[in-house]
Write an enzyme that holds these catalytic residues in place. Structure first.
Site, PDB file in Angstrom:
ATOM      1  N   SER A  65      -1.841 -21.305  82.561  1.00 23.09           N
ATOM      2  CA  SER A  65      -3.260 -20.476  82.660  1.00 23.09           C
ATOM      3  C   SER A  65      -3.187 -19.732  83.967  1.00 23.09           C
ATOM      4  O   SER A  65      -3.935 -18.760  83.816  1.00 23.09           O
ATOM      5  CB  SER A  65      -4.445 -21.221  82.601  1.00 23.09           C
ATOM      6  N   LYS A 108      -2.748 -15.981  83.704  1.00 28.25           N
ATOM      7  CA  LYS A 108      -4.092 -15.305  83.123  1.00 28.25           C
ATOM      8  C   LYS A 108      -4.540 -14.374  84.014  1.00 28.25           C
ATOM      9  O   LYS A 108      -4.984 -13.003  83.586  1.00 28.25           O
ATOM     10  CB  LYS A 108      -5.100 -16.249  82.611  1.00 28.25           C
ATOM     11  N   TYR A 112       1.827 -14.165  75.102  1.00 26.69           N
ATOM     12  CA  TYR A 112       1.051 -14.974  75.818  1.00 26.69           C
ATOM     13  C   TYR A 112       1.601 -16.065  75.909  1.00 26.69           C
ATOM     14  O   TYR A 112       1.605 -16.720  77.157  1.00 26.69           O
ATOM     15  CB  TYR A 112      -0.350 -15.044  75.091  1.00 26.69           C
ATOM     16  N   TYR A 144     -11.964 -23.198  84.834  1.00 29.47           N
ATOM     17  CA  TYR A 144     -12.596 -23.193  83.580  1.00 29.47           C
ATOM     18  C   TYR A 144     -13.985 -24.082  83.559  1.00 29.47           C
ATOM     19  O   TYR A 144     -14.716 -23.710  84.567  1.00 29.47           O
ATOM     20  CB  TYR A 144     -11.790 -24.530  82.525  1.00 29.47           C
ATOM     21  N   VAL A 194      -2.174 -26.017  83.100  1.00 26.38           N
ATOM     22  CA  VAL A 194      -2.186 -27.134  82.667  1.00 26.38           C
ATOM     23  C   VAL A 194      -0.700 -27.650  83.080  1.00 26.38           C
ATOM     24  O   VAL A 194      -0.279 -28.866  82.953  1.00 26.38           O
ATOM     25  CB  VAL A 194      -2.125 -27.427  81.301  1.00 26.38           C
TER      26      VAL A 194
HETATM   27  N1  GLN Z   1      -0.556 -22.166  77.464  1.00 26.92           N
HETATM   28  C1  GLN Z   1      -1.696 -22.755  77.663  1.00 26.92           C
HETATM   29  C2  GLN Z   1      -2.304 -23.025  76.375  1.00 26.92           C
HETATM   30  O1  GLN Z   1      -2.770 -21.642  75.707  1.00 26.92           O
HETATM   31  C3  GLN Z   1      -2.350 -22.564  78.788  1.00 26.92           C
HETATM   32  C4  GLN Z   1      -3.439 -23.676  79.164  1.00 26.92           C
HETATM   33  C5  GLN Z   1      -3.811 -23.626  80.440  1.00 26.92           C
HETATM   34  O2  GLN Z   1      -3.001 -23.842  81.448  1.00 26.92           O
HETATM   35  N2  GLN Z   1      -5.134 -24.239  80.682  1.00 26.92           N
HETATM   36  O3  GLN Z   1      -2.960 -23.994  75.927  1.00 26.92           O
END
Ligand code: GLN
Length: 342
Positions: free
Chosen positions: A79, A82, A204, A256, A274
């Protein structure tokens, strides 16, 4: 030797001598025993991460780099990508259009929650999965290869090196990412994303599967701290006008549903993934990159959180800090009086 090289050498010598290095090593030793939390396993390949790996790196606006622990271990950015993709989308389309497609409002919900702002027909923000998929949809390019190339090129400018995709992670996520796929199709149903949704989902999943290390994450945030220019290479990674857009969404939404607590305790715009990484930026000062794959219940790296809390507290990095810091960062970096006392 050019002036640039001489400056880099002077920076390296100062970094080698600075007490900051010892401080970071102490942090690493202090938090290494933390064993709470768990490695993410909802993407099967991520479960293979070594829970003992722990690296932390600070890159300053002047291009000094301080490392402790496992700063060469590669892991997937997840993430964290992003925030930077949001910056590229802004460069591609401008603020007004991007904001018509994705909001900047925290959800207070988990990163993978299926919530959309139906009143404005947008996902809430670019840091939750729905908003990130809608943001990836905005990345320009004639075809999927060109769009990916532009993403890779952008990350090269931030990190100063070519990043590779971890194919097993990409395929694992593509094969099991039905929740993200469902979200994408729901957004397609509402006209929030374009028809090329399968291509965008691939983009993505690919952006999330890029391999970085803690040093890369520190440099990415140091680049933001330095107004969008990579402080080591001198190359611009993001147009100056959009740096504040990216940083402010990191502050409000980057961790988050722990973003409020993070802002209160650490007070630094940050983004977690994650895969176990955290990148945090102290505007005008430095970038922090941490790696430890043990995550808390909200998907944020436990040791990474502790490291950022300590750095913020000890050097007065909290954006809203108005009290004297425990240590004077500038003096430490230059090996001045405060450094000598330490
Ligand atoms: N690629 C992960 C997902 O789409 C990214 C989520 C994350 O890092 N929080 O679930």
């Amino acid at each position: 030797m050019s002036i640039g090289n001489l400056e880099a050498l002077a920076n390296d010598i100062a970094a080698a001598a600075s007490p900051f290095r010892g401080y970071l090593n102490d942090l690493r030793q202090k938090y290494q025993p933390l064993q709470d939390g768990a490695v993410a396993d909802y993407i099967p390949e991520l479960a293979l991460a070594d829970p003992n790996d722990f690296g932390l790196c600070v890159a300053t606006k002047a291009g000094q780099i301080f490392e402790a622990g496992d700063c060469d271990v590669l892991f997937t950015i997840q993430s964290i990508s992003k925030a930077f993709i949001f910056g590229l989308a802004l460069e591609d389309h401008g603020r007004e259009y991007v904001l018509s497609k994705v909001g900047v409002e925290p959800t207070g919900e988990a990163f993978n929650s299926i919530v959309l702002d139906e009143a404005t027909n947008r996902p809430y923000n670019p840091m939750v999965n729905a908003g990130a998929i809608a943001t990836a949809d905005l990345i320009e390019g004639a075809n999927s290869a060109e769009r990916l190339k532009r993403v890779l090129e952008m990350f090269r400018r931030y990190t100063g090196r070519e990043l590779d995709i971890n194919m097993p992670v990409f395929l694992s996520e593509k094969a099991t990412g039905n929740r993200n796929r469902a979200m994408a199709y729901l957004m397609l149903n509402f006209g929030m994303v374009s028809e090329k949704i399968e291509e965008t989902l691939d983009l993505y999943f690919q952006q999330c599967s890029l391999m970085v290390n803690a040093r890369d994450l520190a440099l990415m945030s140091a680049t933001l701290a330095n107004g969008g220019v990579n402080p080591v290479s001198g190359e611009r990674a993001l147009a100056e006008t959009y740096v504040q857009d990216v940083i402010s969404v990191m502050l409000t939404c980057g961790m988050y549903d722990a973003s409020g607590e993070w802002c209160y305790r650490v007070g630094l715009p940050a983004k977690s993934g994650v895969g176990g990484g955290i990148t945090a930026t102290a505007p005008g000062k430095l970038g922090i990159g941490t790696y430890s794959p043990l995550l808390d219940a909200k998907g944020n790296s436990l040791r990474g959180i502790r490291v950022c809390e300590a750095l913020s507290r000890d050097f007065g990095l909290h954006l809203f800090n108005a009290a004297p810091a425990v240590h004077d960062l500038e003096a430490w970096l230059q090996g001045g009086d405060d450094a000598a006392r330490w």
